[in-house]
Design an enzyme around this catalytic site. Structure first.
Site, PDB file in Angstrom:
ATOM      1  N   SER A   1       0.787  -1.300  -0.045  1.00 56.35           N
ATOM      2  CA  SER A   1      -0.088   0.082   0.038  1.00 56.35           C
ATOM      3  C   SER A   1       0.907   1.246   0.021  1.00 56.35           C
ATOM      4  CB  SER A   1      -0.925   0.057   1.440  1.00 56.35           C
ATOM      5  OG  SER A   1      -1.748   1.306   1.408  1.00 56.35           O
ATOM      6  N   GLY A   2       0.708   2.095  -0.938  1.00 51.32           N
ATOM      7  CA  GLY A   2       1.552   3.415  -0.901  1.00 51.32           C
ATOM      8  C   GLY A   2       2.682   3.230  -1.843  1.00 51.32           C
TER       9      GLY A   2
ATOM     10  N   THR B   1      -1.663   2.533  -7.736  1.00 52.28           N
ATOM     11  CA  THR B   1      -2.879   3.404  -8.555  1.00 52.28           C
ATOM     12  C   THR B   1      -2.220   4.390  -9.551  1.00 52.28           C
ATOM     13  OG1 THR B   1      -4.107   2.974  -6.431  1.00 52.28           O
ATOM     14  CG2 THR B   1      -4.744   4.552  -8.000  1.00 52.28           C
TER      15      THR B   1
ATOM     16  N   ASN C   1      -0.874   5.522   2.987  1.00 54.54           N
ATOM     17  CA  ASN C   1      -1.006   6.349   1.843  1.00 54.54           C
ATOM     18  C   ASN C   1      -2.165   7.249   2.128  1.00 54.54           C
ATOM     19  OD1 ASN C   1      -1.546   7.104  -0.539  1.00 54.54           O
ATOM     20  ND2 ASN C   1      -1.782   5.012  -1.676  1.00 54.54           N
TER      21      ASN C   1
ATOM     22  N   SER D   1      -5.219   6.047  -0.271  1.00 50.99           N
ATOM     23  CA  SER D   1      -5.134   4.503  -0.693  1.00 50.99           C
ATOM     24  C   SER D   1      -6.455   4.009  -1.121  1.00 50.99           C
ATOM     25  CB  SER D   1      -4.964   3.815   0.736  1.00 50.99           C
ATOM     26  OG  SER D   1      -4.726   2.303   0.652  1.00 50.99           O
ATOM     27  N   SER D   2      -6.278   2.995  -1.868  1.00 51.11           N
ATOM     28  CA  SER D   2      -7.489   2.464  -2.761  1.00 51.11           C
ATOM     29  C   SER D   2      -8.085   1.337  -1.553  1.00 51.11           C
ATOM     30  CB  SER D   2      -6.934   1.631  -3.850  1.00 51.11           C
ATOM     31  OG  SER D   2      -5.954   2.416  -4.548  1.00 51.11           O
TER      32      SER D   2
ATOM     33  N   GLY E   1      -2.671  -3.033  -1.848  1.00 49.97           N
ATOM     34  CA  GLY E   1      -1.513  -3.727  -1.678  1.00 49.97           C
ATOM     35  C   GLY E   1      -1.552  -4.512  -0.354  1.00 49.97           C
TER      36      GLY E   1
ATOM     37  N   GLU F   1      -0.775  -5.309   3.196  1.00 47.61           N
ATOM     38  CA  GLU F   1      -0.995  -4.465   4.302  1.00 47.61           C
ATOM     39  C   GLU F   1      -0.529  -5.189   5.666  1.00 47.61           C
ATOM     40  OE1 GLU F   1      -4.993  -2.582   4.308  1.00 47.61           O
ATOM     41  OE2 GLU F   1      -4.358  -1.204   2.747  1.00 47.61           O
TER      42      GLU F   1
HETATM   43  N1  LIG Z   1       5.195   7.915  -9.903  1.00 47.51           N
HETATM   44  C1  LIG Z   1       4.796   8.802  -9.079  1.00 47.51           C
HETATM   45  N2  LIG Z   1       5.283   9.915  -9.191  1.00 47.51           N
HETATM   46  C2  LIG Z   1       5.015  10.801  -8.198  1.00 47.51           C
HETATM   47  N3  LIG Z   1       4.191  10.361  -7.089  1.00 47.51           N
HETATM   48  C3  LIG Z   1       3.765   9.244  -7.049  1.00 47.51           C
HETATM   49  C4  LIG Z   1       3.950   8.174  -7.886  1.00 47.51           C
HETATM   50  N4  LIG Z   1       3.495   7.008  -7.690  1.00 47.51           N
HETATM   51  C5  LIG Z   1       3.021   7.139  -6.251  1.00 47.51           C
HETATM   52  N5  LIG Z   1       3.189   8.586  -5.985  1.00 47.51           N
HETATM   53  C6  LIG Z   1       2.702   9.082  -4.817  1.00 47.51           C
HETATM   54  O1  LIG Z   1       2.470   8.077  -3.868  1.00 47.51           O
HETATM   55  C7  LIG Z   1       1.086   8.241  -3.406  1.00 47.51           C
HETATM   56  C8  LIG Z   1       0.554   6.799  -3.070  1.00 47.51           C
HETATM   57  O2  LIG Z   1       0.479   6.235  -4.492  1.00 47.51           O
HETATM   58  P1  LIG Z   1      -0.516   5.156  -4.642  1.00 47.51           P
HETATM   59  O3  LIG Z   1      -0.437   4.918  -6.080  1.00 47.51           O
HETATM   60  O4  LIG Z   1      -2.057   5.502  -4.200  1.00 47.51           O
HETATM   61  O5  LIG Z   1      -0.210   3.731  -3.871  1.00 47.51           O
HETATM   62  P2  LIG Z   1      -0.824   2.298  -3.949  1.00 47.51           P
HETATM   63  O6  LIG Z   1      -1.946   2.528  -4.885  1.00 47.51           O
HETATM   64  O7  LIG Z   1       0.162   1.444  -4.313  1.00 47.51           O
HETATM   65  O8  LIG Z   1      -1.567   2.173  -2.544  1.00 47.51           O
HETATM   66  C9  LIG Z   1       0.419   9.084  -4.334  1.00 47.51           C
HETATM   67  O9  LIG Z   1      -0.479   9.671  -3.796  1.00 47.51           O
HETATM   68  C10 LIG Z   1       1.488   9.873  -4.873  1.00 47.51           C
HETATM   69  O10 LIG Z   1       1.516  11.105  -3.977  1.00 47.51           O
HETATM   70 MG   LIG Z   2      -3.935   2.277  -4.831  1.00 45.19          MG
END
Ligand SMILES: Nc1ncnc2c1ncn2[C@@H]1O[C@H](COP(=O)(O)OP(=O)(O)O)[C@@H](O)[C@H]1O
Ligand SMILES: [Mg+2]
Length: 1107
Positions: free
Chosen positions: A110-111, A115, A160, A163-164, A390, A392
């Protein structure tokens, strides 16, 4: 030029190594160092072969610009530095060009950035695929589904900020050209417990905060909400505001996105009403009320909130109130109603809130699917993007974490299956030389959870369905019994004594050694959450709502459709849907993005080695590299391989007759690919290095271009040739025509020039000739003239001479004659003196007479007696002779003329002669009568029957029968009478009937008188004493006076042998009975025309006016 340098390989300007396969030496430290080095240089992507490792930078990097999209578009995977776009491009192109369905599997804690990665993939694909109004709308809808789902399904967690809290798998569908047609979204288990309670430091779903921050006052009022977060029990107070997140503006984004996706205004309204209802449900509080039976019964503390909820959702307040206080259980066709205590009431309230929200979420997904669904039925190519929650590990991990981590286990499993296990197995199957590489296979953990008999989920279901009292503790007990011996299961109660003294493991917990680490789960709530129980009274109350959306969310509340069968538990539902997902993913070509979190602080620039090392370990990335290194990057069955590359070798192009493998061998041999680069399996060719494949691809591309060029060349050649031939043909035709035309023109010109020249020459010649002729003529004329003059002169001279001569001769002759005459006369004078003169004279006269008569003979005039012509007399001395001759000739010709007459003609002429003798020069009327023949009988007495009596009375021959006017003696007026003259008598008869008025014998006619003028009056005087004379003389007027008088004269002469006296005088006496009347002719006026008028002037005078 500031143009970006074109890279041709990821080896160019490389920081560390871009592809871990190239890492030397390969161990955990070097792996992490490489990642760190790259991370420090903002290189967040690194490859392991075709797998992309992505490290979350936690800050925005300038590597997702449209220019970057263009840079990666249609480039080979290894051409440029590692990037998520390279993977997206590869997946999209093999979908479009090789017709392979793709899936993009994004894994990580997660994070870690899953996404974000999924969104980057989608936006890249949207940017490179087809364009056009329709396609753009589809793209826009697909992209805009994200903010909606994130607002309702994402929340801030400790790991996060966004977080989804649900799993999402999205199939994007394309047509054969690679244009997007639509999509299908599947959602997996929303973490709905978050609706009613959030761990410390976390928030509820974004939408609640967004609505309270972003909605207008008016809209809030409509939803019966207040802006203050603290008013709502369901909103955890801490971290209600998240740094860098603008809930208000996000709310506007969400509403806009909903509109783009196709939500109707009333649908959006309903959705927000449900959200508001959920939020307000949390504010309903219960208080215990003691009942007679000693049990506590719950009552709603403040009904205001309940009232508002009911107003908002159209639910009958009493129904809902009852549903919060009672519970109806149906057992053996009997309905038993029991009261709820306060705890049960809270449980019912929360269950309702959770259910409302999670069902709303599922409805949203369905609704979005409806909008983005592909409109055609044509065959579609599919690209699936999986973004699932992800792995957790929290302080307190519950059922949700269990489920989430189970899902991640499954994903790891499929990764292992497809990349590690499957690969190695394939090598063995294909008979490729292979040294096995050890890796951790998590199948055993999966089995621990999902095994149908002994799996944790099966135990949980069993426990939930078991009759009797069921609690989380009984469930744990059961687990302890069944799973105690499992390697990856740990609990204080398990038979495994090693955990008996593990104080880190509380009694109410169990621990699972996941592939990604150990996770301790609190058993509390497992049963309830798995049961997902909603009291039927509540679902029925919801179904009764006067709110179409809420009603639709609770179909089981319909009493008509009561289903006594328990709905499947949450666990088994999830297990089933994960299984379906796995099956789906296995049919597609996988593309991996493995996301790694660099630190736990959501901070940029911090690279926590230990944290990263942990993730690398459990993700098995090192093993991944090893397998990659030992194995082959690419494999393909011989037939498609030969088919794809046969154009690179002369022997195999265009057809290879032998077996496919032999063909591939020949092909590779011909291309001179080093032997260590490939191996021949049983049915496939294995290519060790991707670069070899890319080399092949490049060669193929080049060759295809050459072939295309060849085809184009031949086609162009053919086209040009045909065009040329056509043009040549046309040119020949045109040229021939043109030449013909030109020659014609030339000929015409020459001809006309020739004619002109010719005409000039002819003219010139003619003129020359003319000139010559003229000259000749002039010469001739001159000669002639000269000759003429000459001859003239000659002739004149001769003539003169001759004349002179003649004159001389004549003179000589005359002189001679005179001389002779003189001589003769001298000689003969004495003899001629008496007779000679006379003789000469007579001779001369004779000669002259002779000549006169001969000439007269020639000049004789015509024989007509009236011809007055007579030749002139030639000599004066013949004057009398000439006159006499004329008289004789005239008499002679008159005699001749008369000799021709008949007797009758003779008579007529005699009469005419008589008339002439009588009247010529006496009567003015006479000359007019000369030309008129005397007809006598003007009236046809014998013919006209009217005069038959008259005819019979006169038996003698009628000499004259004519109408005359008898002048009345009394007044001078005229009356018409028929005048008849016979041999012996003169008769006057009535003109009308022919009765004889008077008859006079010729012997009694003594005289006839008439004027000398031009009138026809005449008087017939009768013998005195005769019978006829009693009435007196007749005064008559006739048009033929001359004829009558003449005939009367002649007849009288022949009968009586006496000449009738004809008196011509302008005044004569006429006997009227006894009186004598004087008839006087005077010159009258022309008043009455030419007719003379007769007037009795007095007794003695009758005046006749003659015009
Ligand atoms: N490629 C990226 N560039 C900049 N910031 C990112 C990138 N990927 C993730 N982040 C940052 O990390 C945070 C968490 O990403 P997210 O995709 O929501 O994580 P996950 O879905 O894996 O839990 C996002 O809100 C963003 O701020
Ligand atoms: Mg996500």
């Amino acid at each position: 030029m500031a143009k970006m340098e074109v890279k041709t390989s990821l080896l160019d300007d490389m920081i560390g190594v871009g592809d871990m396969v190239l890492l030397e030496p390969l161990n955990e430290d070097s792996f992490i160092n490489n990642l760190k080095k790259r991370f420090d240089h903002n290189e967040v992507y690194t490859y392991i072969g075709s797998v992309v490792i992505s490290i979350n930078p936690y800050r925005s990097l300038p590597i997702y610009t449209p220019e970057k999209v263009e840079e990666y578009r249609n480039r080979n995977f290894y051409e440029l530095s590692p990037h998520i776009f390279a993977l997206s491009d590869e997946a999209y192109r093999s979908l479009r060009d090789q017709d392979k369905d793709q899936c993009i599997l994004i894994t990580g804690e997660s994070g870690a950035g899953k996404t974000e990665a999924s969104k980057l993939v989608m936006s890249y694909v949207a940017a490179v695929c087809g364009k056009g109004a329709e396609v753009n709308q589809v793209k826009e809808q697909l992209l805009q589904s994200n903010p909606v789902l994130e607002a309702f399904g994402n929340a801030k967690t400790v790991r996060n900020d966004n977080s989804s809290r649900f799993g999402k798998y999205m199939d994007i569908e394309f047509d054969f050209k690679g244009d997007p047609l639509g999509g299908v979204i599947s959602n997996y288990l929303l973490e709905k417990s978050r609706v009613v309670k959030q761990p410390r430091g976390e928030r509820n779903f974004h939408i609640f905060y967004q609505i309270l921050s972003g909605a207008s006052e008016e809209f809030l009022c409509k939803l019966k909400l207040e802006r203050d977060f603290s008013r709502y029990n369901y909103l955890g107070l801490d971290s209600a505001k998240v740094n860098g997140v603008d809930d208000a503006s996000n709310f506007r984004t969400v509403r806009n996105a909903m509109q783009i996706v196709g939500f109707m205004d009333h649908e959006t309204q309903s959705v927000f009403e449900v959200v508001a209802a959920v939020l307000k449900l949390g504010n309903i509080e219960f208080k215990p009320e003691s009942r007679a039976n000693g049990l506590d019964e719950s009552k709603i503390k403040d009904k205001n909130e309940l009232k508002e909820i009911c107003e908002l959702t159209g639910i009958d307040q009493s129904v809902l109130e009852r549903a919060f206080s009672f519970r109806t259980v149906e057992a053996k066709q009997e309905k038993v109603s029991t009261t709820l205590n306060v705890a049960q009431a809270y449980y019912a309230r929360d269950a309702l809130a959770k259910n409302l929200y999670s069902r709303l979420f599922s409805w949203l997904v369905t609704r979005i699917n409806e909008s983005i669904k592909a409109q055609t039925k044509v065959r579609k190519k599919v690209m699936g993007v999986l973004d699932i929650y992800g792995f957790e590990i929290f302080e307190d991990n519950s059922f949700e974490q269990f489920i989430i981590n189970y899902c991640n286990e499954k994903l790891q499993q499929i990764f292992i299956e497809l990349t590690l296990k499957e690969e190695q197995e394939e090598y063995i199957r294909e008979g490729i030389e292979w040294t096995n590489i050890e890796y951790f296979n998590n199948a055993i953990i999966c089995d621990l959870i999902e095994n149908n008999q002994t799996g944790i989920l099966a135990m949980l279901d069993e426990e939930c369905l078991r009759p009797g009292t069921v609690t989380d503790d009984t469930f744990l007990e059961k687990l302890n019994q069944v799973c105690a011996t499992h390697q990856h299961f740990e609990s204080r109660m398990s038979k495994c004594s090693r955990f008996l003294n593990d104080t880190s493991l509380p009694h109410s917990c169990f621990r699972i050694q996941h592939y990604a680490g150990k996770v301790m789960y609190q058993v509390e709530g497992f049963v309830d959450k798995n049961n997902d129980l909603l009291y039927r009274d509540l679902s029925q109350a919801m179904w009764k709502a006067n709110h179409s959306l809420i009603k639709a969310l609770f179909p089981e509340g319909n009493p008509a459709k009561i289903n006594l069968k328990r709905p499947p538990t949450a666990g088994s539902q999830f297990k089933a849907s994960v299984a379906t997902l796995m099956k789906n993913l296995q049919t597609k070509n996988p593309n991996y993005i493995r996301c790694i979190k660099p630190n736990d602080k959501k901070a940029a620039h911090i690279f926590n080695d230990a944290l990263v090392c942990h993730q690398i370990r459990y993700l098995g990335l090192l093993e991944n590299v090893r397998v990659r290194r030992a194995g082959y990057a690419f494999r393909q069955a011989y037939e498609p391989c030969l088919e794809r590359y046969k154009m690179l070798c002369k022997q195999t192009w265009p057809h290879w007759r032998g077996p496919a493998r032999a063909g591939v061998e020949v092909l590779f041999d011909e291309l001179g690919i080093p032997e260590e680069e490939f191996s021949f399996g049983r049915s496939k060719i294995f290519i060790r290095n991707p670069r070899t494949l890319f080399k092949l691809e490049d060669l193929r591309k080049q060759r295809l271009e050459d072939l295309a060029t060849l085809i184009e060349k031949i086609y162009r050649g053919w086209k040009c040739r045909t065009r040329f031939l056509l043009m040549k043909k046309s040119q020949v035709v045109i040229a021939s025509w043109a030449r013909r035309y030109a020659q014609q023109k030339r000929y015409q010109k020459i001809k006309s020039s020739a004619i002109i020249v010719q005409s000039y020459i002819r003219g010139w010649k003619a003129r020359k000739l003319l000139r010559e002729l003229k000259h000749l003529k002039r010469c001739n004329e001159a000669v002639t003239i000269i000759a003429a003059y000459w001859h003239g002169t000659q002739a004149r001279r001769e003539l003169k001479r001759l004349k002179e001569e003649a004159r001389r001769k004549h003179a000589v002759a005359v002189i001679w004659a005179y001389w002779l005459g003189l001589k003769v006369r001298r000689e003969y004078r004495k003899f001629f003196r008496a007779n000679a003169g006379r003789k000469i004279y007579e001779f001369t006269l004779q000669r002259l007479m002779q000549k006169y008569f001969l000439e007269m003979k020639k000049k004789m005039p015509s024989l007509s007696p009236i011809d007055k012509n007579w030749p002139a007399r030639p000599y004066l001395f013949l004057d009398s002779t000439h006159k006499e001759l004329k008289r004789i000739f005239h008499l002679w010709r008159c005699k001749k003329y008369r000799d021709q007459f008949t007797d009758q003609q003779k008579l007529i002429y005699e009469e005419k002669l008589e008339a002439s003798e009588l009247f010529k020069d006496k009567k003015a009327l006479y000359p007019a009568s000369v030309g008129q023949p005397f007809q006598g009988a003007y009236l046809e007495i014998s013919e006209n029957p009217k005069y038959k009596k008259l005819k019979d009375a006169v038996d003698e021959k009628i000499i004259i029968a004519e109408v005359v006017n008898k002048i009345n003696r009394a007044n001078g007026k005229a009356t018409s009478r028929i005048f008849l003259l016979t041999k012996n008598n003169v008769l006057l008869a009535d003109q009308k009937n022919g009765t004889i008025k008077s008859e006079v014998p010729l012997g009694d006619v003594t005289k006839v008188s008439m004027s000398s003028q031009n009138d026809g009056f005449f008087a017939v005087h009768l013998k005195e004493g005769s019978e006829a004379a009693t009435k007196g003389d007749f005064l008559l007027s006739s048009d033929h006076l001359i004829e009558m008088a003449t005939k009367l004269y002649r007849t009288t002469l022949s009968q009586t042998k006496q000449k009738l006296n004809i008196e011509i005088s302008d005044e004569f006496l006429v006997q009227f009975k006894q009186d004598k009347v004087c008839v006087k002719f005077i010159q009258g006026s022309q008043k009455n025309g030419n007719i003379p008028t007769c007037k009795r002037k007095n007794n003695r005078l009758l005046e006749v006016a003659v015009p």
